[in-house]
Scaffold this motif. Structure first.
Motif, short mmCIF file in Angstrom:
data_model
loop_
_atom_site.label_atom_id
_atom_site.label_comp_id
_atom_site.label_asym_id
_atom_site.label_seq_id
_atom_site.Cartn_x
_atom_site.Cartn_y
_atom_site.Cartn_z
N LEU A 21 -21.18 40.42 -9.76
CA LEU A 21 -20.54 39.43 -10.63
C LEU A 21 -19.05 39.72 -10.79
O LEU A 21 -18.24 38.80 -10.84
N GLY A 22 -18.72 40.99 -10.88
CA GLY A 22 -17.34 41.38 -11.17
C GLY A 22 -16.36 41.14 -10.05
O GLY A 22 -15.21 40.77 -10.31
N PRO A 24 -16.09 38.72 -7.52
CA PRO A 24 -15.48 37.39 -7.42
C PRO A 24 -14.72 36.99 -8.68
O PRO A 24 -13.68 36.32 -8.61
N LEU A 25 -15.21 37.43 -9.84
CA LEU A 25 -14.51 37.11 -11.09
C LEU A 25 -13.13 37.77 -11.11
O LEU A 25 -12.13 37.13 -11.42
N ALA A 26 -13.07 39.05 -10.74
CA ALA A 26 -11.78 39.76 -10.72
C ALA A 26 -10.83 39.15 -9.69
O ALA A 26 -9.64 38.95 -9.97
N LEU A 27 -11.34 38.85 -8.49
CA LEU A 27 -10.49 38.25 -7.47
C LEU A 27 -9.97 36.89 -7.92
O LEU A 27 -8.81 36.55 -7.71
N GLY A 28 -10.84 36.10 -8.54
CA GLY A 28 -10.43 34.79 -9.02
C GLY A 28 -9.39 34.87 -10.11
O GLY A 28 -8.40 34.12 -10.10
N LEU A 29 -9.58 35.79 -11.03
CA LEU A 29 -8.61 35.94 -12.11
C LEU A 29 -7.27 36.43 -11.58
O LEU A 29 -6.21 35.95 -11.97
N PHE A 30 -7.32 37.38 -10.64
CA PHE A 30 -6.09 37.90 -10.05
C PHE A 30 -5.37 36.82 -9.24
O PHE A 30 -4.16 36.65 -9.35
N SER A 31 -6.13 36.08 -8.45
CA SER A 31 -5.55 35.03 -7.61
C SER A 31 -4.90 33.93 -8.45
O SER A 31 -3.84 33.41 -8.09
N GLY A 32 -5.52 33.58 -9.55
CA GLY A 32 -5.02 32.48 -10.38
C GLY A 32 -4.09 32.90 -11.49
O GLY A 32 -3.64 32.06 -12.28
N ALA A 33 -3.74 34.19 -11.56
CA ALA A 33 -2.94 34.69 -12.67
C ALA A 33 -1.60 33.98 -12.82
O ALA A 33 -1.13 33.76 -13.94
N GLY A 34 -0.98 33.59 -11.74
CA GLY A 34 0.33 32.97 -11.83
C GLY A 34 0.32 31.46 -12.00
O GLY A 34 1.38 30.83 -12.09
N THR A 35 -0.86 30.86 -12.05
CA THR A 35 -0.90 29.40 -12.07
C THR A 35 -0.52 28.80 -13.42
O THR A 35 -0.03 27.67 -13.46
N ALA A 36 -0.74 29.51 -14.51
CA ALA A 36 -0.46 28.94 -15.84
C ALA A 36 0.99 28.50 -15.96
O ALA A 36 1.28 27.42 -16.48
N LYS A 37 1.91 29.31 -15.44
CA LYS A 37 3.32 28.96 -15.50
C LYS A 37 3.63 27.76 -14.59
O LYS A 37 4.38 26.86 -14.97
N VAL A 38 3.03 27.76 -13.41
CA VAL A 38 3.32 26.70 -12.44
C VAL A 38 2.81 25.34 -12.92
O VAL A 38 3.48 24.33 -12.74
N VAL A 39 1.64 25.31 -13.57
CA VAL A 39 1.11 24.01 -14.01
C VAL A 39 1.92 23.41 -15.15
O VAL A 39 1.73 22.24 -15.49
N ARG A 40 2.83 24.17 -15.71
CA ARG A 40 3.73 23.65 -16.73
C ARG A 40 5.12 23.36 -16.16
O ARG A 40 6.03 22.97 -16.89
N SER A 41 5.28 23.56 -14.86
CA SER A 41 6.58 23.36 -14.22
C SER A 41 6.81 21.89 -13.90
O SER A 41 5.88 21.09 -13.82
N SER A 42 8.07 21.54 -13.66
CA SER A 42 8.39 20.16 -13.30
C SER A 42 7.77 19.81 -11.94
O SER A 42 7.37 18.67 -11.73
N TRP A 43 7.69 20.79 -11.03
CA TRP A 43 7.08 20.52 -9.73
C TRP A 43 5.65 20.01 -9.91
O TRP A 43 5.29 18.96 -9.37
#
Length: 181
Positions: A21-22, A24-43
């Motif tokens: 369980l750990g 894929p969860l860890a890989l997913g969290l690590f992979s998506g860690a930078g997305t929060a900032k990008v989804v708030r960007s003008s791009w």
């Protein structure tokens, strides 16, 4: 005798339900860690999107559930491998487990491709390959696990189909727009 060799460590990880369980969860969290900032960007906010895109708050709920489901399916597959005596079931499970790690890798690179590098087309190629690999993995696991893994992987397959539609729609609607930060 199977021609597929899986390193022992890659069988040991899903053999333990916690690491199954750990991972894929860890890989997913690590992979998506930078997305929060990008989804708030003008791009991101100015991207044209196809109909049906859910609110961005849905994604951090859906993806962890899918990571846990795929991890548990890997656990069930390795447990089936440990007890099977059928050479064809063993081959299906070994190939399925190899594809499991391949799809984990493709899943891991999708977020950086799309969000960090803004490579929507490459992310789409990754998404198509990811979905196809996952569907085939699910098929291979199905018979060898008496469909147990399919209950955990079917929602993931459905979501990947939807995610590929979204990625494809975003690529189609935006492929002539200049990239902005």
């Amino acid at each position: 005798m199977s021609t597929i060799h899986i390193p022992a460590i890659l069988l040991a990880i899903p053999r333990n339900p916690v690491t199954a369980l750990g991972l894929p969860l860890a890989l997913g969290l690590f992979s998506g860690a930078g997305t929060a900032k990008v989804v708030r960007s003008s791009w991101y906010e100015t991207l044209a999107v196809p109909p049906g895109r859910p609110p961005r708050q849905v994604f951090p709920i859906v993806w962890p559930a899918l990571y846990l489901s795929m991890g548990y399916a890997s656990h069930l597959a390795v447990k089936a491998l440990d007890r099977t005596v059928s050479p064809s079931a063993r081959d299906d499970l070994l190939l399925g487990i190899a594809l499991y790690y391949a799809q984990l890798s493709m899943n891991f690179v999708w977020s950086p491709l799309f969000f960090n590098f803004k490579q929507i087309g490459l992310a789409l190629v990754d998404s198509v390959l990811l979905a196809g690999t996952t569907y085939y993995m699910t098929k291979l696991f199905d018979g060898a696990t008496n469909s147990q893994t399919t209950y955990f992987l079917a929602p993931y397959c459905a979501w990947l189909t939807f995610a590929t539609y979204l990625n494809g729609g975003i690529w189609w609607l935006n492929n002539s727009k200049p990239k902005r930060d």
